[in-house]
Design an enzyme around this catalytic site. Structure first.
Site, mmCIF file in Angstrom:
data_model
loop_
_atom_site.group_PDB
_atom_site.id
_atom_site.type_symbol
_atom_site.label_atom_id
_atom_site.label_comp_id
_atom_site.label_asym_id
_atom_site.label_seq_id
_atom_site.Cartn_x
_atom_site.Cartn_y
_atom_site.Cartn_z
ATOM 1 C CB SER A 1 -0.888 0.002 1.245
ATOM 2 O OG SER A 1 -1.479 1.272 1.452
ATOM 3 C CE1 TYR B 1 -4.539 -2.225 4.902
ATOM 4 C CE2 TYR B 1 -3.469 -0.153 4.319
ATOM 5 C CZ TYR B 1 -4.075 -1.333 3.946
ATOM 6 O OH TYR B 1 -4.210 -1.634 2.607
#
Length: 249
Positions: free
Chosen positions: A141, A155
């Site tokens: 990501s 995350y």
């Protein structure tokens, strides 16, 4: 004739499901893995209706179950005879600011996104080392490039860990192994459907996934996708002070 075999985890929805559609259209046979079997069945019906010549194998998989990950990857290798590419895509977007009373959500995110990815990479490398060829794709990501705050902290850390695993494998130079890390920017998916529709730079699932598939097909070591605006944003994110990152996120 098949172009090759690809295993995709987290394939029941979002980016995983769209990757399956697009890779099938390119001529690949597929091993699709996820927890939600009914969604996998529906996806297989959709793909085989559009591409009757494609073979689509389904396996129920919770990536936090290490033994099952090992069994499923090796079972698919046996079913197809060879696995050309494994896409480590399964992930969670849960999370909360540390110390705010949701350690369960943060642990679940860490177990799925990092420990689950580790299990998948371990099983994939067993297959690829035995075959002496393979392409491991790790889906990270853009948030992995810097420490993120509040609900994004865990995350982002897990996705940074995924990227670091991939870099370590590239450094090892395993014979016949290609390793790619894909860093998606804002791509609409099931994981972020709660995010405002007018979020800057957000692209639809099909467009964003097409950029991911192009990068994967080129076997790029690292790809920020879509390239615009995430390549320049990535350049900046890695260089600006944390005070600036804080205002950007």
């Amino acid at each position: 004739m098949s172009k090759g075999t690809i295993v995709i985890t987290g394939a029941s929805a979002g980016l995983g499901a769209e990757m399956a559609r697009q890779f099938a259209a390119l001529g690949y046979d597929l091993g699709l893995c996820a927890r939600r079997e009914e969604k996998l069945e529906a996806l297989r019906e959709e793909i085989t209706a559009a591409h009757p010549e494609r073979r689509v194998e389904l396996r129920s998989l919770d990536v936090t179950d290490h033994e099952t990950v090992h069994t499923v990857i090796h079972d698919l290798a046996g079913a197809f005879g060879t696995l050309d590419r494994i896409v480590v895509n399964a992930g969670l977007g849960k999370g909360a600011a540390l110390g705010k009373g949701r350690p369960d959500a943060n642990r679940q995110t860490a177990m799925t996104n990092f420990v689950g990815a580790l299990s998948q990479a371990e099983a994939a490398l067993e297959v690829f080392r035995a075959q002496e060829h393979g392409h491991l794709v790790m889906v990270s990501s853009m948030s992995a490039l810097r420490g993120m705050r509040k609900a994004m902290t865990v995350y982002a850390a897990t996705k940074a860990g995924v990227a670091s695993l991939a870099e370590g494998l590239r450094s090892e130079r395993v014979p016949g192994l290609d390793v790619s890390v894909v860093y998606p920017g804002y791509i609409r998916s099931e994981m972020n459907e709660h995010v405002a529709q007018n979020t800057p730079f957000m692209v639809d699932t099909e467009t964003g996934t097409r950029a991911m598939v192009r990068a994967i097909e080129k076997r790029k070591a690292k790809a920020y996708v879509p390239a615009w605006p995430w390549v320049p944003i990535g350049f900046l994110l890695k260089r600006v002070p944390l005070s600036v990152v804080r205002r950007m996120t």
